[in-house]
Scaffold this motif. Structure first.
Motif, PDB file in Angstrom:
ATOM      1  N   UNK A  30       0.825  -1.212   0.000  1.00  0.00           N
ATOM      2  CA  UNK A  30       0.000   0.000   0.000  1.00  0.00           C
ATOM      3  C   UNK A  30       0.855   1.257   0.000  1.00  0.00           C
ATOM      4  N   UNK A  31       1.906   1.251   0.797  1.00  0.00           N
ATOM      5  CA  UNK A  31       2.755   2.433   0.904  1.00  0.00           C
ATOM      6  C   UNK A  31       3.465   2.720  -0.423  1.00  0.00           C
ATOM      7  N   UNK A  32       3.972   1.676  -1.077  1.00  0.00           N
ATOM      8  CA  UNK A  32       4.649   1.882  -2.356  1.00  0.00           C
ATOM      9  C   UNK A  32       3.667   2.310  -3.439  1.00  0.00           C
ATOM     10  N   UNK A  33       2.464   1.768  -3.424  1.00  0.00           N
ATOM     11  CA  UNK A  33       1.459   2.182  -4.396  1.00  0.00           C
ATOM     12  C   UNK A  33       1.046   3.636  -4.183  1.00  0.00           C
ATOM     13  N   UNK A  34       0.919   4.055  -2.934  1.00  0.00           N
ATOM     14  CA  UNK A  34       0.562   5.438  -2.637  1.00  0.00           C
ATOM     15  C   UNK A  34       1.666   6.381  -3.141  1.00  0.00           C
ATOM     16  N   UNK A  35       2.903   5.976  -2.927  1.00  0.00           N
ATOM     17  CA  UNK A  35       4.016   6.782  -3.408  1.00  0.00           C
ATOM     18  C   UNK A  35       3.989   6.873  -4.937  1.00  0.00           C
ATOM     19  N   UNK A  36       3.688   5.757  -5.602  1.00  0.00           N
ATOM     20  CA  UNK A  36       3.636   5.771  -7.059  1.00  0.00           C
ATOM     21  C   UNK A  36       2.544   6.675  -7.590  1.00  0.00           C
ATOM     22  N   UNK A  37       1.382   6.651  -6.953  1.00  0.00           N
ATOM     23  CA  UNK A  37       0.288   7.513  -7.399  1.00  0.00           C
ATOM     24  C   UNK A  37       0.624   8.985  -7.188  1.00  0.00           C
ATOM     25  N   UNK A  38       1.230   9.294  -6.059  1.00  0.00           N
ATOM     26  CA  UNK A  38       1.605  10.682  -5.804  1.00  0.00           C
ATOM     27  C   UNK A  38       2.643  11.161  -6.812  1.00  0.00           C
ATOM     28  N   UNK A  39       3.596  10.314  -7.139  1.00  0.00           N
ATOM     29  CA  UNK A  39       4.615  10.697  -8.119  1.00  0.00           C
ATOM     30  C   UNK A  39       3.994  10.917  -9.492  1.00  0.00           C
ATOM     31  N   UNK A  40       3.089   9.998  -9.900  1.00  0.00           N
ATOM     32  CA  UNK A  40       2.446  10.142 -11.204  1.00  0.00           C
ATOM     33  C   UNK A  40       1.587  11.403 -11.269  1.00  0.00           C
ATOM     34  N   UNK A  41       0.895  11.698 -10.160  1.00  0.00           N
ATOM     35  CA  UNK A  41       0.062  12.899 -10.141  1.00  0.00           C
ATOM     36  C   UNK A  41       0.924  14.148 -10.290  1.00  0.00           C
ATOM     37  N   UNK A  42       2.071  14.170  -9.616  1.00  0.00           N
ATOM     38  CA  UNK A  42       2.970  15.309  -9.733  1.00  0.00           C
ATOM     39  C   UNK A  42       3.512  15.466 -11.144  1.00  0.00           C
ATOM     40  N   UNK A  43       3.883  14.352 -11.766  1.00  0.00           N
ATOM     41  CA  UNK A  43       4.398  14.417 -13.132  1.00  0.00           C
ATOM     42  C   UNK A  43       3.307  14.871 -14.106  1.00  0.00           C
TER      43      UNK A  43
END
Length: 325
Positions: A30-43
């Motif tokens: 869950x933590x890694x997926x949350x980080x991935x979504x936040x990174x994609x949203x920023x990009x």
């Protein structure tokens, strides 16, 4: 009564440990997926800002889409879409990263080797997802941890899809922050929909569950060695097609490893097909008995070891055919 209480306590502790390790694994996903979504949203946001700036007239300057060869600009296409797809694929690959990070954390917490921690994470996932009834019986003290491991091993080859990966992906799809799960068609089936196609054709969907239930009925009255023998015979009789499946899986794991021991010694171990191993052992035994017939005072084990080292290292064995000294 005290010994029975101790057995109950051991089973409960093993089950609780499995649940906690499995829970930690899901939290890491869950933590890694949350980080991935936040990174994609920023990009995506940065890409949208860049595309908007490129659309503004600026002295005849070509917009960013034209600079990239005429590709359409916008948050839903071009570089933004490409990065979003890459991000979703990265989140699919995060499953192995989550597993590795969880194992490292467990190894540090329990002060065990990382390889042992990886086996513990995998075993915990299997108990919690593949064989929850086995976990329950372990928790109540009806079976031992060794028996639970036997049931896991004997039912594993009858599993068509991989439920551990599938459920982990389902759990990771909703991290609780309200984000929509990623449904990139390019990634469909990469995590959840990759069953062993051969096994899917060979075994009915309930094969593993049926074998698990039968073994759980037998286990309380048997030792683990007895359960292992009965489980293997039952599986091979009920599902003979599992024999080549298990052999293929085991054959792919063949290996040789060395384990240092105190006093300048060590164990050299080979995991290889049984027929080859028996032939090698028989050849070493025959050569050792031949040396003993010529008067060599060394024991069979010593001779097998010395002859093996001589053959592999291409070093003549100085004592062959004669007593040392």
């Amino acid at each position: 009564a005290a010994l029975q209480d101790l057995r109950l306590l051991e089973g409960w502790a093993a089950a609780a440990k499995a649940r906690l390790v499995h829970r930690q694994h899901l939290l890491m996903i869950d933590e890694l997926d949350r980080f991935g979504r936040q990174r994609d949203a920023g990009e995506a946001e940065r890409s949208a800002v860049g595309n908007a700036a490129g659309d503004k007239p600026d002295g005849g300057e070509t917009d960013w889409g034209e600079k990239d060869g005429g590709a359409a600009s916008g948050p839903g296409s071009g570089p933004a879409r490409s990065r979003a797809g890459a991000g979703s694929r990265f989140r699919g690959a995060d499953r192995s990263l989550a597993f590795s990070l969880t194992a490292t954390e467990i190894a540090t917490l329990f002060r065990i080797p990382e390889g042992t921690a990886m086996a513990l994470v995998e075993e915990s996932d299997n108990l919690c997802i593949r064989c929850p009834e086995t976990l329950h019986q372990l928790e109540t003290g009806a079976i031992t941890l060794a028996q639970a491991r036997t049931i896991l091993d004997q039912t594993r080859s009858l599993m068509n899809p991989d439920p551990v990966a599938g459920v982990a992906a389902d759990g990771a799809g909703d991290s609780g922050d309200g984000a929509e799960p990623d449904n990139d068609p390019d990634d469909a089936g990469q995590v959840k929909d990759q069953p062993d196609e051969e096994a899917a054709l060979l075994f009915p969907p309930n094969a593993a569950a049926a074998l698990e239930q039968e073994l759980l009925t037998l286990a309380p009255d048997l030792t683990n060695a007895q359960l292992t023998r009965k489980a293997r015979r039952l599986r091979e009789r009920s599902f003979p097609q599992s024999i080549p499946v298990r052999h293929k899986t085991a054959f792919e794991q063949r290996s040789v490893w060395f384990q240092p021991k105190p006093d300048g010694m060590g164990h050299l171990t080979a995991y290889l097909p049984a027929a080859q191993g028996q032939q090698i052992y028989g050849a070493l035994t025959g050569a050792a008995r031949g040396e003993q017939a010529q008067g060599d005072p060394r024991g069979l084990d010593q001779l097998r070891t010395d002859i093996l080292a001589s053959l592999l290292l291409h070093i003549p064995e100085p004592w062959i055919g004669a007593a040392p000294g």
